[in-house]
Scaffold this motif. Sequence first.
Motif, PDB file in Angstrom:
ATOM      1  N   GLN A   1      -7.561  12.598  -1.773  1.00  0.00           N
ATOM      2  CA  GLN A   1      -6.876  11.801  -2.802  1.00  0.00           C
ATOM      3  C   GLN A   1      -6.347  10.505  -2.222  1.00  0.00           C
ATOM      4  OE1 GLN A   1      -3.283  11.194  -3.107  1.00  0.00           O
ATOM      5  NE2 GLN A   1      -3.765   9.915  -4.872  1.00  0.00           N
ATOM      6  N   MET A   2      -5.833  10.563  -0.992  1.00  0.00           N
ATOM      7  CA  MET A   2      -5.307   9.359  -0.351  1.00  0.00           C
ATOM      8  C   MET A   2      -6.417   8.327  -0.143  1.00  0.00           C
ATOM      9  SD  MET A   2      -3.922   8.873   3.483  1.00  0.00           S
ATOM     10  CE  MET A   2      -5.633   8.966   3.997  1.00  0.00           C
ATOM     11  N   PHE A   3      -7.594   8.773   0.304  1.00  0.00           N
ATOM     12  CA  PHE A   3      -8.707   7.859   0.520  1.00  0.00           C
ATOM     13  C   PHE A   3      -9.159   7.226  -0.800  1.00  0.00           C
ATOM     14  CE2 PHE A   3      -9.180   9.684   4.748  1.00  0.00           C
ATOM     15  CZ  PHE A   3      -9.716   8.624   5.468  1.00  0.00           C
ATOM     16  N   ILE A   4      -9.236   8.059  -1.851  1.00  0.00           N
ATOM     17  CA  ILE A   4      -9.646   7.519  -3.149  1.00  0.00           C
ATOM     18  C   ILE A   4      -8.639   6.481  -3.640  1.00  0.00           C
ATOM     19  CG2 ILE A   4     -10.010   8.071  -5.587  1.00  0.00           C
ATOM     20  CD1 ILE A   4     -11.114  10.776  -4.686  1.00  0.00           C
ATOM     21  N   GLY A   5      -7.350   6.805  -3.534  1.00  0.00           N
ATOM     22  CA  GLY A   5      -6.315   5.869  -3.967  1.00  0.00           C
ATOM     23  C   GLY A   5      -6.313   4.582  -3.163  1.00  0.00           C
ATOM     24  N   ALA A   6      -6.514   4.702  -1.843  1.00  0.00           N
ATOM     25  CA  ALA A   6      -6.472   3.518  -0.982  1.00  0.00           C
ATOM     26  C   ALA A   6      -7.635   2.576  -1.242  1.00  0.00           C
ATOM     27  CB  ALA A   6      -6.454   3.948   0.488  1.00  0.00           C
ATOM     28  N   PHE A   7      -8.820   3.121  -1.525  1.00  0.00           N
ATOM     29  CA  PHE A   7     -10.020   2.287  -1.610  1.00  0.00           C
ATOM     30  C   PHE A   7     -10.518   2.071  -3.035  1.00  0.00           C
ATOM     31  CE2 PHE A   7     -10.660   4.042   2.810  1.00  0.00           C
ATOM     32  CZ  PHE A   7     -10.337   2.851   3.441  1.00  0.00           C
ATOM     33  N   LEU A   8      -9.795   2.565  -4.033  1.00  0.00           N
ATOM     34  CA  LEU A   8     -10.238   2.416  -5.415  1.00  0.00           C
ATOM     35  C   LEU A   8     -10.346   0.940  -5.814  1.00  0.00           C
ATOM     36  CD1 LEU A   8     -10.933   4.026  -8.008  1.00  0.00           C
ATOM     37  CD2 LEU A   8      -8.532   3.805  -8.661  1.00  0.00           C
ATOM     38  N   ILE A   9      -9.268   0.203  -5.678  1.00  0.00           N
ATOM     39  CA  ILE A   9      -9.266  -1.221  -6.053  1.00  0.00           C
ATOM     40  C   ILE A   9     -10.086  -2.055  -5.063  1.00  0.00           C
ATOM     41  CG2 ILE A   9      -7.820  -3.240  -6.490  1.00  0.00           C
ATOM     42  CD1 ILE A   9      -7.638  -1.078  -8.625  1.00  0.00           C
ATOM     43  N   PRO A  10      -9.891  -1.912  -3.740  1.00  0.00           N
ATOM     44  CA  PRO A  10     -10.732  -2.698  -2.811  1.00  0.00           C
ATOM     45  C   PRO A  10     -12.222  -2.471  -3.011  1.00  0.00           C
ATOM     46  CG  PRO A  10      -8.872  -1.748  -1.635  1.00  0.00           C
ATOM     47  CD  PRO A  10      -8.853  -1.159  -3.010  1.00  0.00           C
TER      48      PRO A  10
ATOM     49  N   SER B   1       0.810  -1.235   0.000  1.00  0.00           N
ATOM     50  CA  SER B   1       0.000   0.000   0.000  1.00  0.00           C
ATOM     51  C   SER B   1       0.837   1.275   0.000  1.00  0.00           C
ATOM     52  CB  SER B   1      -0.957  -0.007   1.193  1.00  0.00           C
ATOM     53  OG  SER B   1      -1.899  -1.040   1.065  1.00  0.00           O
ATOM     54  N   PRO B   2       2.002   1.306   0.662  1.00  0.00           N
ATOM     55  CA  PRO B   2       2.823   2.521   0.571  1.00  0.00           C
ATOM     56  C   PRO B   2       3.220   2.892  -0.860  1.00  0.00           C
ATOM     57  CG  PRO B   2       3.574   1.173   2.402  1.00  0.00           C
ATOM     58  CD  PRO B   2       2.560   0.355   1.656  1.00  0.00           C
ATOM     59  N   VAL B   3       3.348   1.898  -1.744  1.00  0.00           N
ATOM     60  CA  VAL B   3       3.671   2.186  -3.145  1.00  0.00           C
ATOM     61  C   VAL B   3       2.563   3.024  -3.769  1.00  0.00           C
ATOM     62  CG1 VAL B   3       4.069   1.149  -5.420  1.00  0.00           C
ATOM     63  CG2 VAL B   3       5.037   0.076  -3.368  1.00  0.00           C
ATOM     64  N   ASN B   4       1.327   2.632  -3.497  1.00  0.00           N
ATOM     65  CA  ASN B   4       0.170   3.379  -3.992  1.00  0.00           C
ATOM     66  C   ASN B   4       0.197   4.821  -3.486  1.00  0.00           C
ATOM     67  OD1 ASN B   4      -2.402   4.429  -4.556  1.00  0.00           O
ATOM     68  ND2 ASN B   4      -3.442   2.498  -4.156  1.00  0.00           N
TER      69      ASN B   4
ATOM     70  N   VAL C   1     -11.983  -8.842   5.858  1.00  0.00           N
ATOM     71  CA  VAL C   1     -11.530  -8.076   4.686  1.00  0.00           C
ATOM     72  C   VAL C   1     -11.641  -6.572   4.949  1.00  0.00           C
ATOM     73  CG1 VAL C   1     -12.038  -7.531   2.282  1.00  0.00           C
ATOM     74  CG2 VAL C   1     -12.061  -9.911   3.039  1.00  0.00           C
ATOM     75  N   CYS C   2     -12.766  -6.145   5.535  1.00  0.00           N
ATOM     76  CA  CYS C   2     -12.940  -4.720   5.861  1.00  0.00           C
ATOM     77  C   CYS C   2     -11.893  -4.257   6.872  1.00  0.00           C
ATOM     78  CB  CYS C   2     -14.346  -4.465   6.395  1.00  0.00           C
ATOM     79  SG  CYS C   2     -15.648  -4.675   5.158  1.00  0.00           S
ATOM     80  N   SER C   3     -11.563  -5.121   7.823  1.00  0.00           N
ATOM     81  CA  SER C   3     -10.543  -4.772   8.817  1.00  0.00           C
ATOM     82  C   SER C   3      -9.187  -4.565   8.160  1.00  0.00           C
ATOM     83  CB  SER C   3     -10.444  -5.878   9.878  1.00  0.00           C
ATOM     84  OG  SER C   3     -11.676  -6.039  10.557  1.00  0.00           O
ATOM     85  N   ILE C   4      -8.860  -5.423   7.191  1.00  0.00           N
ATOM     86  CA  ILE C   4      -7.595  -5.267   6.470  1.00  0.00           C
ATOM     87  C   ILE C   4      -7.567  -3.921   5.743  1.00  0.00           C
ATOM     88  CG2 ILE C   4      -6.200  -6.162   4.563  1.00  0.00           C
ATOM     89  CD1 ILE C   4      -7.225  -8.965   5.341  1.00  0.00           C
ATOM     90  N   CYS C   5      -8.696  -3.566   5.106  1.00  0.00           N
ATOM     91  CA  CYS C   5      -8.759  -2.302   4.354  1.00  0.00           C
ATOM     92  C   CYS C   5      -8.562  -1.094   5.267  1.00  0.00           C
ATOM     93  CB  CYS C   5     -10.099  -2.187   3.623  1.00  0.00           C
ATOM     94  SG  CYS C   5     -10.297  -3.351   2.261  1.00  0.00           S
ATOM     95  N   PHE C   6      -9.241  -1.091   6.420  1.00  0.00           N
ATOM     96  CA  PHE C   6      -9.235   0.098   7.279  1.00  0.00           C
ATOM     97  C   PHE C   6      -8.021   0.156   8.210  1.00  0.00           C
ATOM     98  CE2 PHE C   6     -13.766   0.091   6.156  1.00  0.00           C
ATOM     99  CZ  PHE C   6     -13.930   1.432   5.839  1.00  0.00           C
ATOM    100  N   PHE C   7      -7.539  -1.005   8.654  1.00  0.00           N
ATOM    101  CA  PHE C   7      -6.478  -1.007   9.675  1.00  0.00           C
ATOM    102  C   PHE C   7      -5.101  -1.381   9.143  1.00  0.00           C
ATOM    103  CE2 PHE C   7     -10.453  -2.020  12.052  1.00  0.00           C
ATOM    104  CZ  PHE C   7     -10.550  -0.807  12.711  1.00  0.00           C
ATOM    105  N   VAL C   8      -5.017  -1.796   7.876  1.00  0.00           N
ATOM    106  CA  VAL C   8      -3.708  -2.125   7.292  1.00  0.00           C
ATOM    107  C   VAL C   8      -3.466  -1.275   6.047  1.00  0.00           C
ATOM    108  CG1 VAL C   8      -2.235  -3.930   6.327  1.00  0.00           C
ATOM    109  CG2 VAL C   8      -3.828  -4.496   8.174  1.00  0.00           C
ATOM    110  N   ILE C   9      -4.372  -1.370   5.059  1.00  0.00           N
ATOM    111  CA  ILE C   9      -4.160  -0.685   3.781  1.00  0.00           C
ATOM    112  C   ILE C   9      -4.172   0.827   3.948  1.00  0.00           C
ATOM    113  CG2 ILE C   9      -5.186  -0.263   1.512  1.00  0.00           C
ATOM    114  CD1 ILE C   9      -6.073  -3.181   1.466  1.00  0.00           C
ATOM    115  N   LEU C  10      -5.177   1.366   4.667  1.00  0.00           N
ATOM    116  CA  LEU C  10      -5.293   2.816   4.803  1.00  0.00           C
ATOM    117  C   LEU C  10      -4.113   3.443   5.548  1.00  0.00           C
ATOM    118  CD1 LEU C  10      -7.045   5.258   4.184  1.00  0.00           C
ATOM    119  CD2 LEU C  10      -8.262   4.866   6.334  1.00  0.00           C
ATOM    120  N   PRO C  11      -3.682   2.915   6.714  1.00  0.00           N
ATOM    121  CA  PRO C  11      -2.514   3.522   7.386  1.00  0.00           C
ATOM    122  C   PRO C  11      -1.242   3.454   6.547  1.00  0.00           C
ATOM    123  CG  PRO C  11      -3.729   2.123   8.915  1.00  0.00           C
ATOM    124  CD  PRO C  11      -4.293   1.869   7.556  1.00  0.00           C
TER     125      PRO C  11
END
Length: 587
Positions: free
Chosen positions: A356-365, A334-337, A396-406
């Motif tokens: 922009q960060m939120f859009i980038g983080a959650f676009l694919i998920p 996720s840091p690459v994104n 899956v939602c936990s991974i998105c909010f607590f791993v991918i987003l940070p």
Amino acid sequence: MMGSSRWKISVVTLLSALGLLLPARADEHEHTYINKEEIVLWMNTVGPYHNRQETYKYFSLPFCVGTKKTISHYHETLGEALQGVELEFSGLDIKFTDEVMQTTYCEIELDKAKRDAFVYAIKNHYWYQMYIDDLPIWGIVGEADENGEDHYLWTYKKLEIGYHGNRIVDVNLTSEGKVKLVPNTRIAMSYSVKWKKSDVKFEDRFDKYLDPSFFQHRIHWFSIFNSFMMVIFLVGLVSMILMRTLRKDYARYSKEEEMDDMDRDLGDEYGWKQVHGDVFRPSSQPMIFSSLIGSGCQIFSVSLIVIIVAMVEDLYTERGSMLSTAIFVYAATSPVNGYFGGSLYAKQGGRRWIKQMFIGAFLIPAMVCGTAFFINFIAIYYHASRAIPFGTMVAVCSICFFVILPLNLVGTILGRNLSGQPNFPCRVNAVPRPIPEKKWFMEPAVIVCLGGILPFGSIFIEMYFIFTSFWAYKIYYVYGFMMLVLVILCIVTVCVTIVCTYFLLNAEDYRWQWTSFLSAASTAVYVYMYSFYYYFFKTKMYGLFQTSFYFGYMAVFSTALGIMCGAVGYMGTSAFVRKIYTNVKID
């Protein structure tokens, strides 16, 4: 031994719920046994042969269960749960090296409802999957006579298990005991177990499931060679054209520098130099554009890492391990994104970087989860094993909010601070330059439509092998081929987008950012069109569930491929544009 195994299963399940996505392990974790030790035969799923993803719990058909005490199975990884693995204990008594003669383990009271269920399964060519020590076994439910009037159930499971030392290395199933389905009768289900010594090593026990004659066919080798030759030709052609053309351009621009203002005004000024004051102007919709570029860079990183891992480790030997690995790598990259998306947005003067960060983080998920959510409704309606449990959705939602987003936040901050300065070689004019009229084939829309043809041509043979391994019953294992195809795809994409961008700039049209991205991303359109051909001419799929599953996830795959190609094309083109405007003198 069983108590220890259950404790280990519980620990792995807890870690999976926390999103750590450890590589899959078998229930018999050590894969080693002593004489007379219990061997578990797991019943997985049953479903129509032509619809690989339409699967149901084995005991959704009115099969009976053996007399042995039930053992519960836990989803050991997120990949297992998402792929619809539903292991249930068969109830059969099997012990290591202990042969069992034909033994009846239960009887089916065949009333009309149960007979109709079996007849429906036989008419639709249902077959089932089982596991012994992580080795898959397949068997067919039954068969009909030539007229299709009478239907027969296979009632005798004849198991032959090969062992090497204290490990199981081979399992074969023969279905016998054909019994006609007649209502209001009792059908005895039986099994036998025969053990034999085998010379197959434990490390090679999955080789029998591979199909070298299919994946290493000369057509596969020829397609790779053909694509490689196309790359050499294309790179050589692009290099020759651009080097000769650019040399002439530089010579012409240098000559213009020596003219006085009157001569320059009367001169025939044209070409890419004329748009130097607009070529680095921010793209339209910079927030969406930078988010797409960041997501594409992340997808490329995930593809590269997963292919390398698959080349080193035989991921096909563990249930759900490929999907678990992909999810883990996606979360970790996720840091690459954030880095590429955040830095590009900052260079283009964007101020709402958090959005922009939120859009980038959650676009694919969001795209993947939205498609899965839609298909999940159909799976629930069908009572299919592919229906995703609520607990898995929460994971899956936990991974998105607590791993991918940070991690995306970390990458965005680094990108904005380390490479977010707009250090363009040319100054951007305050007033945009009017774009002159040009021939129809130089319009961005035409360039976008044509740009994806060559990249698709370099990968479409490999698409056939990948589709066959996913939608049919093949195990894809030639990841060296896939790595070569990925490299070839990137080179062809960059070459094509550079040429397209050069012609666009030469026509004094400075809208190259979206054009370079979309011309490369149009490869996805051709891949999705090919998926229609594959569905209608290469498979025998049918039914709402399988059709929705196929076209839904093919749309996700094609879109992700398009975003990756678009990002690769843009990054290569951006380097090219920066290079040519750095080397020319600008007033």
